[in-house]
Design a protein around this motif. Structure first.
Motif, PDB file in Angstrom:
ATOM      1  N   ARG A 105       0.828  -1.210   0.000  1.00 48.90           N
ATOM      2  CA  ARG A 105       0.000   0.000   0.000  1.00 48.90           C
ATOM      3  C   ARG A 105       0.862   1.260   0.000  1.00 48.90           C
ATOM      4  O   ARG A 105       0.532   2.256  -0.662  1.00 48.90           O
ATOM      5  N   LEU A 106       1.963   1.225   0.733  1.00 50.20           N
ATOM      6  CA  LEU A 106       2.850   2.390   0.771  1.00 50.20           C
ATOM      7  C   LEU A 106       3.463   2.653  -0.600  1.00 50.20           C
ATOM      8  O   LEU A 106       3.556   3.807  -1.043  1.00 50.20           O
ATOM      9  N   VAL A 107       3.889   1.599  -1.279  1.00 49.42           N
ATOM     10  CA  VAL A 107       4.485   1.781  -2.606  1.00 49.42           C
ATOM     11  C   VAL A 107       3.438   2.302  -3.590  1.00 49.42           C
ATOM     12  O   VAL A 107       3.728   3.186  -4.411  1.00 49.42           O
ATOM     13  N   ASP A 108       2.208   1.782  -3.511  1.00 48.37           N
ATOM     14  CA  ASP A 108       1.143   2.293  -4.380  1.00 48.37           C
ATOM     15  C   ASP A 108       0.937   3.788  -4.167  1.00 48.37           C
ATOM     16  O   ASP A 108       0.777   4.555  -5.126  1.00 48.37           O
ATOM     17  N   ARG A 109       0.953   4.201  -2.908  1.00 50.15           N
ATOM     18  CA  ARG A 109       0.751   5.624  -2.633  1.00 50.15           C
ATOM     19  C   ARG A 109       1.917   6.453  -3.152  1.00 50.15           C
ATOM     20  O   ARG A 109       1.725   7.539  -3.710  1.00 50.15           O
ATOM     21  N   ALA A 110       3.135   5.955  -2.976  1.00 48.62           N
ATOM     22  CA  ALA A 110       4.300   6.696  -3.461  1.00 48.62           C
ATOM     23  C   ALA A 110       4.279   6.817  -4.981  1.00 48.62           C
ATOM     24  O   ALA A 110       4.579   7.886  -5.534  1.00 48.62           O
ATOM     25  N   LEU A 111       3.923   5.742  -5.670  1.00 47.74           N
ATOM     26  CA  LEU A 111       3.888   5.787  -7.131  1.00 47.74           C
ATOM     27  C   LEU A 111       2.811   6.737  -7.640  1.00 47.74           C
ATOM     28  O   LEU A 111       2.905   7.246  -8.758  1.00 47.74           O
ATOM     29  N   THR A 112       1.799   6.981  -6.823  1.00 47.74           N
ATOM     30  CA  THR A 112       0.711   7.867  -7.235  1.00 47.74           C
ATOM     31  C   THR A 112       0.960   9.313  -6.836  1.00 47.74           C
ATOM     32  O   THR A 112       0.599  10.236  -7.571  1.00 47.74           O
ATOM     33  N   ARG A 113       1.626   9.539  -5.687  1.00 52.80           N
ATOM     34  CA  ARG A 113       1.656  10.892  -5.125  1.00 52.80           C
ATOM     35  C   ARG A 113       3.041  11.462  -4.888  1.00 52.80           C
ATOM     36  O   ARG A 113       3.154  12.605  -4.442  1.00 52.80           O
ATOM     37  N   ASN A 114       4.094  10.718  -5.123  1.00 52.73           N
ATOM     38  CA  ASN A 114       5.428  11.247  -4.859  1.00 52.73           C
ATOM     39  C   ASN A 114       5.701  12.481  -5.722  1.00 52.73           C
ATOM     40  O   ASN A 114       5.582  12.418  -6.950  1.00 52.73           O
ATOM     41  N   PRO A 115       6.063  13.622  -5.121  1.00 55.51           N
ATOM     42  CA  PRO A 115       6.268  14.853  -5.910  1.00 55.51           C
ATOM     43  C   PRO A 115       7.399  14.734  -6.925  1.00 55.51           C
ATOM     44  O   PRO A 115       7.290  15.257  -8.039  1.00 55.51           O
ATOM     45  N   ASP A 116       8.498  14.085  -6.551  1.00 57.94           N
ATOM     46  CA  ASP A 116       9.612  13.947  -7.491  1.00 57.94           C
ATOM     47  C   ASP A 116       9.184  13.156  -8.722  1.00 57.94           C
ATOM     48  O   ASP A 116       9.589  13.473  -9.851  1.00 57.94           O
ATOM     49  N   LEU A 117       8.367  12.140  -8.507  1.00 57.68           N
ATOM     50  CA  LEU A 117       7.894  11.334  -9.630  1.00 57.68           C
ATOM     51  C   LEU A 117       6.947  12.136 -10.514  1.00 57.68           C
ATOM     52  O   LEU A 117       6.977  12.026 -11.745  1.00 57.68           O
ATOM     53  N   ARG A 118       6.116  12.963  -9.902  1.00 60.03           N
ATOM     54  CA  ARG A 118       5.225  13.807 -10.692  1.00 60.03           C
ATOM     55  C   ARG A 118       6.016  14.830 -11.501  1.00 60.03           C
ATOM     56  O   ARG A 118       5.700  15.097 -12.664  1.00 60.03           O
ATOM     57  N   MET A 119       7.041  15.417 -10.879  1.00 58.55           N
ATOM     58  CA  MET A 119       7.863  16.383 -11.616  1.00 58.55           C
ATOM     59  C   MET A 119       8.565  15.711 -12.787  1.00 58.55           C
ATOM     60  O   MET A 119       8.663  16.291 -13.879  1.00 58.55           O
ATOM     61  N   ALA A 120       9.059  14.498 -12.571  1.00 57.12           N
ATOM     62  CA  ALA A 120       9.705  13.775 -13.668  1.00 57.12           C
ATOM     63  C   ALA A 120       8.716  13.492 -14.792  1.00 57.12           C
ATOM     64  O   ALA A 120       9.069  13.552 -15.977  1.00 57.12           O
ATOM     65  N   SER A 121       7.462  13.194 -14.440  1.00 55.87           N
ATOM     66  CA  SER A 121       6.439  12.965 -15.465  1.00 55.87           C
ATOM     67  C   SER A 121       6.146  14.245 -16.238  1.00 55.87           C
ATOM     68  O   SER A 121       5.942  14.218 -17.457  1.00 55.87           O
ATOM     69  N   LEU A 122       6.137  15.378 -15.540  1.00 50.43           N
ATOM     70  CA  LEU A 122       5.890  16.651 -16.218  1.00 50.43           C
ATOM     71  C   LEU A 122       7.057  17.037 -17.122  1.00 50.43           C
ATOM     72  O   LEU A 122       6.867  17.711 -18.140  1.00 50.43           O
ATOM     73  N   ARG A 123       8.260  16.607 -16.766  1.00 49.50           N
ATOM     74  CA  ARG A 123       9.395  16.852 -17.671  1.00 49.50           C
ATOM     75  C   ARG A 123       9.230  16.057 -18.965  1.00 49.50           C
ATOM     76  O   ARG A 123       9.712  16.478 -20.024  1.00 49.50           O
ATOM     77  N   VAL A 124       8.561  14.915 -18.884  1.00 51.66           N
ATOM     78  CA  VAL A 124       8.246  14.175 -20.112  1.00 51.66           C
ATOM     79  C   VAL A 124       7.308  15.000 -20.984  1.00 51.66           C
ATOM     80  O   VAL A 124       7.476  15.076 -22.211  1.00 51.66           O
ATOM     81  N   SER A 125       6.316  15.637 -20.366  1.00 49.95           N
ATOM     82  CA  SER A 125       5.394  16.486 -21.129  1.00 49.95           C
ATOM     83  C   SER A 125       6.142  17.620 -21.816  1.00 49.95           C
ATOM     84  O   SER A 125       5.848  17.974 -22.970  1.00 49.95           O
ATOM     85  N   GLN A 126       7.112  18.206 -21.124  1.00 50.33           N
ATOM     86  CA  GLN A 126       7.900  19.273 -21.734  1.00 50.33           C
ATOM     87  C   GLN A 126       8.692  18.749 -22.929  1.00 50.33           C
ATOM     88  O   GLN A 126       8.772  19.405 -23.975  1.00 50.33           O
ATOM     89  N   ALA A 127       9.292  17.568 -22.772  1.00 47.34           N
ATOM     90  CA  ALA A 127      10.051  16.988 -23.880  1.00 47.34           C
ATOM     91  C   ALA A 127       9.135  16.653 -25.051  1.00 47.34           C
ATOM     92  O   ALA A 127       9.510  16.823 -26.221  1.00 47.34           O
ATOM     93  N   GLU A 128       7.919  16.172 -24.751  1.00 47.31           N
ATOM     94  CA  GLU A 128       6.950  15.899 -25.815  1.00 47.31           C
ATOM     95  C   GLU A 128       6.611  17.182 -26.575  1.00 47.31           C
ATOM     96  O   GLU A 128       6.524  17.186 -27.809  1.00 47.31           O
ATOM     97  N   ALA A 129       6.426  18.282 -25.840  1.00 50.35           N
ATOM     98  CA  ALA A 129       6.093  19.552 -26.491  1.00 50.35           C
ATOM     99  C   ALA A 129       7.241  20.025 -27.377  1.00 50.35           C
ATOM    100  O   ALA A 129       7.021  20.525 -28.492  1.00 50.35           O
ATOM    101  N   ARG A 130       8.474  19.867 -26.905  1.00 52.57           N
ATOM    102  CA  ARG A 130       9.624  20.264 -27.729  1.00 52.57           C
ATOM    103  C   ARG A 130       9.727  19.396 -28.977  1.00 52.57           C
ATOM    104  O   ARG A 130      10.106  19.879 -30.056  1.00 52.57           O
ATOM    105  N   TYR A 131       9.393  18.124 -28.844  1.00 53.92           N
ATOM    106  CA  TYR A 131       9.414  17.246 -30.013  1.00 53.92           C
ATOM    107  C   TYR A 131       8.349  17.663 -31.026  1.00 53.92           C
ATOM    108  O   TYR A 131       8.603  17.697 -32.236  1.00 53.92           O
ATOM    109  N   GLU A 132       7.154  17.989 -30.543  1.00 57.27           N
ATOM    110  CA  GLU A 132       6.096  18.436 -31.447  1.00 57.27           C
ATOM    111  C   GLU A 132       6.505  19.727 -32.153  1.00 57.27           C
ATOM    112  O   GLU A 132       6.211  19.922 -33.338  1.00 57.27           O
TER     113      GLU A 132
END
Length: 660
Positions: A105-132
């Motif tokens: 349960r703790l790992v599930d919560r971390a994978l869903t709510r960890n701020p560092d992981l969310r920031m890394a996901s948003l950096r993917v969005s930035q890279a996607e935008a640069r690719y487009e």
């Protein structure tokens, strides 16, 4: 038919332009076949040993060591493992092998709510935008202008005679402009390819953040359980020594003990008591670290009081190929970055060569608003321009050299990342192997200390030994038991390090897309290894949803896929998740924390990326997609806001939206 001033008849003008346009298009078509970019990009091979050096040291250390503590079975006499699973299957969710529901349960919560992981996901969005953006530069651009102008005096400054009236001239125009740079040498194609590689790098860097987050969380949880065990030992020792203090006081009343004996026993009790606050503080620190990794505050996280005996200890069997490290997320990220730098070389080379630009414009222009849109006021033009730099002091050639040097630097960095991965894996395997031997020896020390205490108590009872000897044996037993749990913790941390160093915690990505040589060829036909378990792992519930591109699907509270209603309504919008597996994790986390509040609600997941368009690759090449999540439906806005406020108080960010 008359035309407005300054614009010759369109037919005659087109006839004059047609030869030059034909030459430009013919030249562009011919030169397009002379592109300087390469068809593929290669990754240099890195020699690795067939197996890890530490793998043979694991032989003879396998077995059921889940009964930890004072009853731990020595590894040398343990029975063979009763169950095994392929390493490649277990690595993505390796923490499930530890058999702790609380940890899952703790790992599930971390994978869903960890701020560092969310920031890394948003950096993917930035890279996607640069690719487009990079992909868009390969296509023509279309723009429009509408203008109105008034000039006075009509014939320019100084044209008005003294005493004459000043007259003005007005002009109105509107038109469409199209421009296109012919990609003669493949510069823009290589730019888009480099941006695409950097999307992969961002995706794999996000995977590495997830791998590190899971490893840190499981390691912190092991520390927390270890402190609970050590606290239990300290409290048990304190109780035993306190009982002995009472016994010594009774013996003193009978004249069988001295005041020195009482003072020594009281000092022993106080010494053990003094260790308890320190252990409680360290346990609290571990809990705070777990809360941070889970993206919440310590007050919103409740942990149990179990010890390390609540975990099972999986073991990696010898024979794991070291080439498995080439699929680690950080190695793959360095590989993608290296490919991007290779494409940058082609970009720099193409920029040395001439450029061909084409543009066209059509519109209406007039000096009178009333006749602005009349056919005779139509205007148009076609322009082709071939330009080349004759002399720039070698700036462009040096740009090529700079990109080549950058590529060589990243090549060395890629090799360094692989060697670092090898070192981490060897360290982890050695830690696990030596930890097994340490635990066996430390358990023997605990057993010997317990025998010494039993004999000392009997001897002291009959007056065959002094009290100081008994006290020393009690202290030795306490220290050895405390040290045993530290050794067990180190052994579990060694197992955590092994799984993390092998790339566990994320889905192992396949070969990076594109032509060219890839290091995955080294893994062709090789077995990734096996994990030994004392028993079969428990099945983990996994809700599934039948998701289609751009079509919302719903998960009911039972975890089963249900059709999404078409009547809209109000919904509570949750943070988006990245990848299909993250959708399952988010639903499990919601059920674990808010199960009683989800009755009658569904979790809606909307795929946000369209992979059917030519520019729809990038992260989609690596089977990653964004999903927007929402809970509903709610009858009205106030009900949805009440639910959102309730979720927010428990640390889950949300907002309210009307899907209509």
């Amino acid at each position: 038919m008359t035309l407005s001033r300054g614009f010759p008849p369109p037919v005659s003008r087109f006839r004059r332009f047609f030869p030059s346009l034909s030459v430009a298009l013919t030249l562009g078509s011919a030169l397009s076949g002379c592109m300087v970019i390469r068809d593929s990009y290669d990754v240099p091979p890195v020699d690795l040993p067939e197996q890890f050096q530490g793998s043979p040291a694991l032989k003879g250390t396998l077995g059921d060591l889940s009964d930890q503590g004072d009853q731990a079975t020595p590894a040398s006499s343990a029975a063979p493992a009763a169950y095994s699973v392929p390493l490649g299957t277990a690595l993505p969710t390796w923490w499930h092998l530890l058999g702790s529901e609380e940890l899952n349960r703790l790992v599930d919560r971390a994978l869903t709510r960890n701020p560092d992981l969310r920031m890394a996901s948003l950096r993917v969005s930035q890279a996607e935008a640069r690719y487009e953006q990079a992909f868009a530069t390969r296509l023509p651009t279309l723009s429009t202008t509408v203008s109105g102008r008034a000039d006075a005096p009509k014939d320019g400054t100084g044209s008005v005679s003294p005493g004459a009236d000043i007259t003005s001239e007005r002009a109105f125009s509107a038109g469409l402009q199209a421009s296109y740079r012919v990609d003669l040498w493949g510069e823009r194609k290589a730019t888009a390819e480099a941006a695409r590689f950097r999307v992969w790098q961002a995706v794999l860097a996000r995977d590495d953040t997830q791998k590190t987050t899971v490893s840190d969380l499981v390691g912190s949880y092991v520390d927390y359980l270890s402190f609970q065990d050590r606290l239990r030992v300290a409290r048990e020792t304190k109780d035993i020594l306190s009982e002995m203090l009472k016994a010594v006081e009774e013996r003193m009343e009978r004249g069988d003990a001295t005041i020195l004996d009482i003072s020594q026993q009281r000092a022993a009790v106080r010494s053990v008591e003094a260790t308890i606050p320190s252990l409680e503080f360290q346990a609290a620190q571990a809990a705070h670290r777990i809360a941070q990794l889970c993206g919440t505050t310590p007050s919103q996280l409740q942990l149990g009081s179990a010890g390390l005996d609540s975990l099972k200890l999986p073991m990696v069997l010898p024979g794991v190929p070291s080439a498995l490290l080439l699929r680690r997320s950080d190695v793959r990220a360095a590989e993608a970055n290296l490919l991007a730098a290779d494409a940058d070389i082609d970009v720099a080379r193409a920029r040395v060569l001439p450029t061909l630009d084409l543009s066209a414009e059509i519109g209406q222009a007039s000096t009178h608003m009333i006749s602005w849109l009349q056919p005779e006021n139509r205007m148009w033009n076609l322009v082709s321009s071939l330009s080349a730099t004759i002399f720039d002091h070698g700036a462009r050639e040096q740009a090529v050299e700079q990109t080549r040097a950058r590529h060589e630097e990243l090549t060395e960095g890629y090799i360094s990342v692989i060697y670092t991965a090898v070192r981490e894996s060897e360290d982890a395997l050695s830690r696990l192997s030596f930890g097994t031997r340490r635990q066996t020896l430390q358990q023997a020390a605990v057993d010997a200390s317990q025998d010494a205490v039993d004999q000392s108590r009997d001897s002291y009872r009959y007056g065959a030994t002094d009290y100081l000897t008994l006290l020393d044996t009690e202290r030795t037993l306490h220290n050895n038991r405390d040290q045993l749990y530290q050794v067990i913790r180190d052994r579990y941390r060694g197992a955590v390090d092994v799984f993390s160093s092998l790339g566990g915690g994320v889905e192992l990505s396949d070969r990076l897309p594109g032509d060219g040589k890839r290091p995955d060829d080294l893994l062709s036909g090789k077995d990734a290894g096996t994990i030994a378990l004392p028993e079969a792992p428990a099945e983990q519930p996994r809700p599934t949803a039948d998701l289609a591109d751009h079509q919302p699907a719903a998960l009911g509270t039972s975890g089963q896929a249900t059709p999404a209603p078409v009547d809209g309504g109000w919904r509570v919008v949750l943070p988006a998740v990245y990848s299909r597996s993250a959708l399952d994790v988010a639903w499990r986390d919601l059920q674990a924390q808010f199960g009683d509040r989800l009755n009658g609600l569904r979790l809606y997941a909307l795929a946000l990326q369209d992979t059917d368009t030519p520019q729809g690759d990038g992260s989609a090449d690596l089977a990653r997609r964004w999903f927007r999540l929402s809970l509903g439906p709610f009858a009205d806005k106030s009900t949805a806001q009440t639910m959102c406020s309730s979720l927010s108080r428990d640390g889950l960010r949300c907002s309210v939206s009307d899907v209509q």
